[in-house]
Design an enzyme around this catalytic site. Structure first.
Site, PDB file in Angstrom:
ATOM      1  N   GLU A 151     -32.740  42.474 -35.976  1.00  0.00           N
ATOM      2  CA  GLU A 151     -32.569  43.472 -34.910  1.00  0.00           C
ATOM      3  C   GLU A 151     -32.975  44.860 -35.394  1.00  0.00           C
ATOM      4  O   GLU A 151     -33.674  45.602 -34.701  1.00  0.00           O
ATOM      5  CB  GLU A 151     -31.112  43.515 -34.441  1.00  0.00           C
ATOM      6  CG  GLU A 151     -30.590  42.211 -33.869  1.00  0.00           C
ATOM      7  CD  GLU A 151     -29.929  41.322 -34.924  1.00  0.00           C
ATOM      8  OE1 GLU A 151     -30.469  41.220 -36.043  1.00  0.00           O
ATOM      9  OE2 GLU A 151     -28.885  40.744 -34.619  1.00  0.00           O
ATOM     10  N   CYS A 197     -26.162  46.424 -36.873  1.00  0.00           N
ATOM     11  CA  CYS A 197     -27.256  46.400 -35.883  1.00  0.00           C
ATOM     12  C   CYS A 197     -26.781  46.970 -34.556  1.00  0.00           C
ATOM     13  O   CYS A 197     -27.520  47.692 -33.876  1.00  0.00           O
ATOM     14  CB  CYS A 197     -27.779  44.970 -35.709  1.00  0.00           C
ATOM     15  SG  CYS A 197     -28.687  44.404 -37.156  1.00  0.00           S
ATOM     16  N   ALA A 225     -34.239  39.903 -53.280  1.00  0.00           N
ATOM     17  CA  ALA A 225     -33.482  39.411 -54.434  1.00  0.00           C
ATOM     18  C   ALA A 225     -32.270  40.299 -54.702  1.00  0.00           C
ATOM     19  O   ALA A 225     -31.216  39.812 -55.133  1.00  0.00           O
ATOM     20  CB  ALA A 225     -34.393  39.356 -55.655  1.00  0.00           C
TER      21      ALA A 225
HETATM   22  N1  THU Z   1     -28.918  38.535 -39.947  1.00  0.00           N
HETATM   23  C1  THU Z   1     -29.706  39.111 -38.981  1.00  0.00           C
HETATM   24  O1  THU Z   1     -30.937  39.126 -39.096  1.00  0.00           O
HETATM   25  N2  THU Z   1     -29.101  39.647 -37.900  1.00  0.00           N
HETATM   26  C2  THU Z   1     -27.758  39.717 -37.720  1.00  0.00           C
HETATM   27  O2  THU Z   1     -27.300  40.324 -36.755  1.00  0.00           O
HETATM   28  C3  THU Z   1     -26.862  39.065 -38.672  1.00  0.00           C
HETATM   29  C4  THU Z   1     -27.485  38.460 -39.866  1.00  0.00           C
HETATM   30  C5  THU Z   1     -29.553  37.985 -41.131  1.00  0.00           C
HETATM   31  C6  THU Z   1     -29.257  38.726 -42.402  1.00  0.00           C
HETATM   32  C7  THU Z   1     -29.519  37.667 -43.453  1.00  0.00           C
HETATM   33  O3  THU Z   1     -30.897  37.662 -43.783  1.00  0.00           O
HETATM   34  C8  THU Z   1     -29.191  36.348 -42.742  1.00  0.00           C
HETATM   35  O4  THU Z   1     -29.132  36.664 -41.357  1.00  0.00           O
HETATM   36  C9  THU Z   1     -27.875  35.734 -43.164  1.00  0.00           C
HETATM   37  O5  THU Z   1     -26.853  36.643 -43.090  1.00  0.00           O
END
Ligand code: THU
Length: 142
Positions: A58, A97, A49
């Site tokens: 990642e 990441c 939240a």
């Molecule tokens: N997200 C990832 O898990 N990995 C990435 O490399 C980019 C974005 C996630 C973060 C968030 O929970 C959702 O994707 C939307 O941005």
């Protein structure tokens, strides 16, 4: 890695999307990380939240792996898209990441951006983050 290994890694990344907690973005991401000793570790994005407290798939996988004694990694597969839908696009890892990966992985580290088990991009870490920030010049990484 042979084609079967890549397929397995891709399948794990796709599967890991199911465990994502993404009620705010409705965008689910799965990651599968292959360690130097052949262990497969998965991660999913976990939102909060308080938005910045959430974590990408990642980094969830990398931090879990390191916290369980792994420091060497061979490859990563990532798959992401709208919740409960197959990916529409290749979901590229974000800059944070990539920076975290660069702490433990060399520039030849393999990254697979997965739409399906048979539709993926194969990139190297150096393709996605050619100039990572570093302080220690001689890292002892795979
Ligand atoms: N997200 C990832 O898990 N990995 C990435 O490399 C980019 C974005 C996630 C973060 C968030 O929970 C959702 O994707 C939307 O941005």
């Amino acid at each position: 890695m042979n084609q079967d290994d890549i397929r397995d890694l891709a399948a794990k990344a796709i599967e890991a999307r199911e465990y994502a907690y993404a009620p705010y973005s409705n965008f689910t991401v799965g990651a599968a990380l292959l360690t130097a000793d052949g262990t497969l570790i998965t991660g999913s994005n976990v939102e909060n939240a308080a938005y910045p407290a959430g974590l990408c798939a990642e980094r969830t996988a990398v931090f879990y792996a390191v916290a369980h004694g792994h420091r060497g990694f061979r490859a990563l597969a990532v798959s992401g898209g709208q919740k409960d839908c197959p990916p529409e696009d290749y979901c590229m890892p974000c800059g944070m990441c990539l920076q975290v990966l660069s702490e433990f992985c060399g520039e030849e580290f393999d990254i697979f951006i997965v739409k399906s088990e048979t539709d993926f991009l194969h990139l190297k870490l150096k393709d996605l983050l050619p100039h990572a920030f570093t302080i220690i010049k001689e890292k002892n990484i795979l």
